[in-house]
Design a protein around this motif. Structure first.
Motif, PDB file in Angstrom:
ATOM      1  N   GLN A 163       0.825  -1.201   0.000  1.00  0.00           N
ATOM      2  CA  GLN A 163       0.000   0.000   0.000  1.00  0.00           C
ATOM      3  C   GLN A 163       0.863   1.257   0.000  1.00  0.00           C
ATOM      4  OE1 GLN A 163      -2.548  -0.438   3.410  1.00  0.00           O
ATOM      5  NE2 GLN A 163      -4.003  -1.746   2.345  1.00  0.00           N
ATOM      6  N   GLN A 164       1.892   1.250   0.836  1.00  0.00           N
ATOM      7  CA  GLN A 164       2.775   2.417   0.893  1.00  0.00           C
ATOM      8  C   GLN A 164       3.484   2.633  -0.437  1.00  0.00           C
ATOM      9  OE1 GLN A 164       2.930   4.673   3.137  1.00  0.00           O
ATOM     10  NE2 GLN A 164       4.617   5.849   2.263  1.00  0.00           N
ATOM     11  N   GLN A 165       3.894   1.563  -1.082  1.00  0.00           N
ATOM     12  CA  GLN A 165       4.565   1.678  -2.382  1.00  0.00           C
ATOM     13  C   GLN A 165       3.627   2.312  -3.409  1.00  0.00           C
ATOM     14  OE1 GLN A 165       6.226  -1.940  -3.992  1.00  0.00           O
ATOM     15  NE2 GLN A 165       6.273  -1.122  -6.068  1.00  0.00           N
ATOM     16  N   HIS A 177       1.008   4.166  -2.808  1.00  0.00           N
ATOM     17  CA  HIS A 177       0.746   5.544  -2.398  1.00  0.00           C
ATOM     18  C   HIS A 177       1.881   6.448  -2.873  1.00  0.00           C
ATOM     19  CE1 HIS A 177      -1.783   8.132   0.100  1.00  0.00           C
ATOM     20  NE2 HIS A 177      -0.687   8.764   0.456  1.00  0.00           N
ATOM     21  N   CYS A 178       3.102   5.982  -2.740  1.00  0.00           N
ATOM     22  CA  CYS A 178       4.251   6.783  -3.174  1.00  0.00           C
ATOM     23  C   CYS A 178       4.334   6.862  -4.695  1.00  0.00           C
ATOM     24  CB  CYS A 178       5.540   6.210  -2.589  1.00  0.00           C
ATOM     25  SG  CYS A 178       5.727   6.538  -0.818  1.00  0.00           S
ATOM     26  N   GLU A 179       3.890   5.825  -5.390  1.00  0.00           N
ATOM     27  CA  GLU A 179       3.857   5.897  -6.856  1.00  0.00           C
ATOM     28  C   GLU A 179       2.871   6.964  -7.326  1.00  0.00           C
ATOM     29  OE1 GLU A 179       3.576   2.255  -9.083  1.00  0.00           O
ATOM     30  OE2 GLU A 179       4.741   1.154  -7.588  1.00  0.00           O
ATOM     31  N   LEU A 180       1.731   7.084  -6.641  1.00  0.00           N
ATOM     32  CA  LEU A 180       0.786   8.153  -6.959  1.00  0.00           C
ATOM     33  C   LEU A 180       1.445   9.520  -6.773  1.00  0.00           C
ATOM     34  CD1 LEU A 180      -2.484   6.912  -5.178  1.00  0.00           C
ATOM     35  CD2 LEU A 180      -2.107   7.007  -7.646  1.00  0.00           C
ATOM     36  N   TYR A 181       2.116   9.671  -5.644  1.00  0.00           N
ATOM     37  CA  TYR A 181       2.778  10.944  -5.338  1.00  0.00           C
ATOM     38  C   TYR A 181       3.854  11.265  -6.381  1.00  0.00           C
ATOM     39  CZ  TYR A 181       6.228  14.020  -3.193  1.00  0.00           C
ATOM     40  OH  TYR A 181       7.142  15.021  -2.983  1.00  0.00           O
ATOM     41  N   GLU A 182       4.692  10.298  -6.681  1.00  0.00           N
ATOM     42  CA  GLU A 182       5.796  10.540  -7.619  1.00  0.00           C
ATOM     43  C   GLU A 182       5.269  10.880  -9.013  1.00  0.00           C
ATOM     44  OE1 GLU A 182       7.923   6.931  -7.167  1.00  0.00           O
ATOM     45  OE2 GLU A 182       8.667   7.448  -5.152  1.00  0.00           O
ATOM     46  N   ALA A 183       4.218  10.192  -9.444  1.00  0.00           N
ATOM     47  CA  ALA A 183       3.637  10.490 -10.748  1.00  0.00           C
ATOM     48  C   ALA A 183       3.011  11.881 -10.748  1.00  0.00           C
ATOM     49  CB  ALA A 183       2.591   9.440 -11.103  1.00  0.00           C
ATOM     50  N   TYR A 184       2.406  12.263  -9.639  1.00  0.00           N
ATOM     51  CA  TYR A 184       1.802  13.597  -9.522  1.00  0.00           C
ATOM     52  C   TYR A 184       2.869  14.677  -9.612  1.00  0.00           C
ATOM     53  CZ  TYR A 184      -1.362  17.187  -7.590  1.00  0.00           C
ATOM     54  OH  TYR A 184      -2.140  18.304  -7.390  1.00  0.00           O
ATOM     55  N   VAL A 185       3.923  14.515  -8.839  1.00  0.00           N
ATOM     56  CA  VAL A 185       4.998  15.506  -8.818  1.00  0.00           C
ATOM     57  C   VAL A 185       5.664  15.626 -10.182  1.00  0.00           C
ATOM     58  CG1 VAL A 185       7.308  15.954  -7.886  1.00  0.00           C
ATOM     59  CG2 VAL A 185       5.448  15.345  -6.337  1.00  0.00           C
ATOM     60  N   GLY A 211      -5.573   0.642 -10.720  1.00  0.00           N
ATOM     61  CA  GLY A 211      -5.904  -0.761 -10.965  1.00  0.00           C
ATOM     62  C   GLY A 211      -5.169  -1.697 -10.021  1.00  0.00           C
ATOM     63  N   ARG A 212      -3.926  -1.393  -9.733  1.00  0.00           N
ATOM     64  CA  ARG A 212      -3.159  -2.215  -8.787  1.00  0.00           C
ATOM     65  C   ARG A 212      -3.639  -1.999  -7.358  1.00  0.00           C
ATOM     66  NH1 ARG A 212       2.248   0.141 -10.124  1.00  0.00           N
ATOM     67  NH2 ARG A 212       3.019  -1.087  -8.350  1.00  0.00           N
ATOM     68  N   MET A 213      -4.107  -0.806  -7.048  1.00  0.00           N
ATOM     69  CA  MET A 213      -4.692  -0.560  -5.724  1.00  0.00           C
ATOM     70  C   MET A 213      -5.944  -1.414  -5.535  1.00  0.00           C
ATOM     71  SD  MET A 213      -4.273   3.598  -5.507  1.00  0.00           S
ATOM     72  CE  MET A 213      -4.936   3.800  -3.837  1.00  0.00           C
ATOM     73  N   GLU A 214      -6.754  -1.469  -6.572  1.00  0.00           N
ATOM     74  CA  GLU A 214      -7.973  -2.283  -6.504  1.00  0.00           C
ATOM     75  C   GLU A 214      -7.626  -3.763  -6.362  1.00  0.00           C
ATOM     76  OE1 GLU A 214     -10.941   0.454  -9.262  1.00  0.00           O
ATOM     77  OE2 GLU A 214      -9.644  -1.036 -10.199  1.00  0.00           O
ATOM     78  N   ALA A 215      -6.548  -4.189  -7.014  1.00  0.00           N
ATOM     79  CA  ALA A 215      -6.172  -5.604  -7.005  1.00  0.00           C
ATOM     80  C   ALA A 215      -5.744  -6.085  -5.619  1.00  0.00           C
ATOM     81  CB  ALA A 215      -5.050  -5.853  -8.013  1.00  0.00           C
ATOM     82  N   LEU A 216      -5.386  -5.167  -4.729  1.00  0.00           N
ATOM     83  CA  LEU A 216      -5.021  -5.569  -3.366  1.00  0.00           C
ATOM     84  C   LEU A 216      -6.219  -6.120  -2.606  1.00  0.00           C
ATOM     85  CD1 LEU A 216      -2.590  -2.757  -2.124  1.00  0.00           C
ATOM     86  CD2 LEU A 216      -2.019  -5.060  -2.900  1.00  0.00           C
TER      87      LEU A 216
END
Length: 245
Positions: free
Chosen positions: A25-27, A29-37, A49-54
């Motif tokens: 989950q933390q990974q 979450h950080c991928e969302l942040y990094e893509a946003y930045v 999609g990967r968040m949903e797959a969890l």
């Protein structure tokens, strides 16, 4: 193996599974942040999609998932991809109904409901007389459940910011609400890589920009650049509109 040892082994296994899930989950979450930045919000669709797959049905993770969907739909609208935004919005609202049924006393999901209604209004202003009462009902429900939910102040700020003045729009009041949302977020145990906090800060920056508050604008922008890097794309955001003229 004794019963005691078997029990201890099972406990260790379950703790390991929990730790692994939290790490994943933390990974994400950080991928969302990094893509946003990095101005790569187009990548969010795959991350979501990967968040949903969890397959994590907890309220906390579902809140993170729907927040990400909110951000992605905003990206689609901001890039004039209205048909895609509409399809994603319809799927998201349908999924949100099931989560609201599971967590009827969680204010965040009613705030998100209101946020998605705002997107619906931006896509079809002629439906505003129907959608706006539903938006307000969701906001009132959220406020009854928790006045300190950061999403509540955030959506209140958005309404002040984007409404025409003759309908109650007031960008200085929007600034107060964005500031309140950030204050409430700071009191939460926000994860590292907190992209939503950055988003609220950017909306506040836009409000400073549009109200001509140069000192506050320059100070906040300098702080964001120091924390998150150059953010070269922010100038485009400052001049963007969700609603067409």
């Amino acid at each position: 193996m004794t019963m005691r040892n078997a029990f201890l082994l099972l406990c260790c296994f379950l703790i390991g599974l929990q730790s692994c899930g939290q790490s994943a989950q933390q990974q994400l979450h950080c991928e969302l942040y990094e893509a946003y930045v990095d101005d790569r919000v187009a990548d969010w669709q795959g991350i979501i999609g990967r968040m949903e797959a969890l397959d994590d049905s907890t309220a906390e993770w579902q809140r993170e998932l729907f927040l990400a969907r909110y951000g992605y739909i905003g990206y689609l609208l901001g890039n004039k991809r209205k048909d895609e935004a509409r399809d994603e919005l319809n799927r998201t609202i349908h999924a949100l109904r099931a989560v609201q049924a599971r967590f009827p006393n969680n204010a965040a999901f009613y705030c998100l409901d209101a946020c998605f209604h705002s997107y619906q209004i931006s896509l079809s202003m002629v439906q505003a007389p129907i959608l706006y009462p539903a938006h307000q009902a969701a906001m009132r429900k959220a406020e009854r459940l928790s006045e300190t939910e950061p999403l509540l102040a955030f959506e209140q700020a958005n309404m002040y910011f984007y409404k025409p003045r003759f309908l109650g729009g007031n960008k200085r009041k929007a600034i107060e609400k964005y500031q309140l949302s950030l204050s409430q977020l700071s009191s939460e145990k926000c994860r590292s890589c907190c992209w939503f906090e950055l988003m609220v800060q950017l909306f506040l920056l836009k409000a400073y920009y549009e109200t001509g508050q140069k000192d506050d604008f320059n100070q906040l922008k300098a702080e964001l650049v120091q924390l998150h890097g150059s953010l070269n794309w922010v100038d485009g955001f400052l001049n963007s509109k969700v609603l067409d003229d």
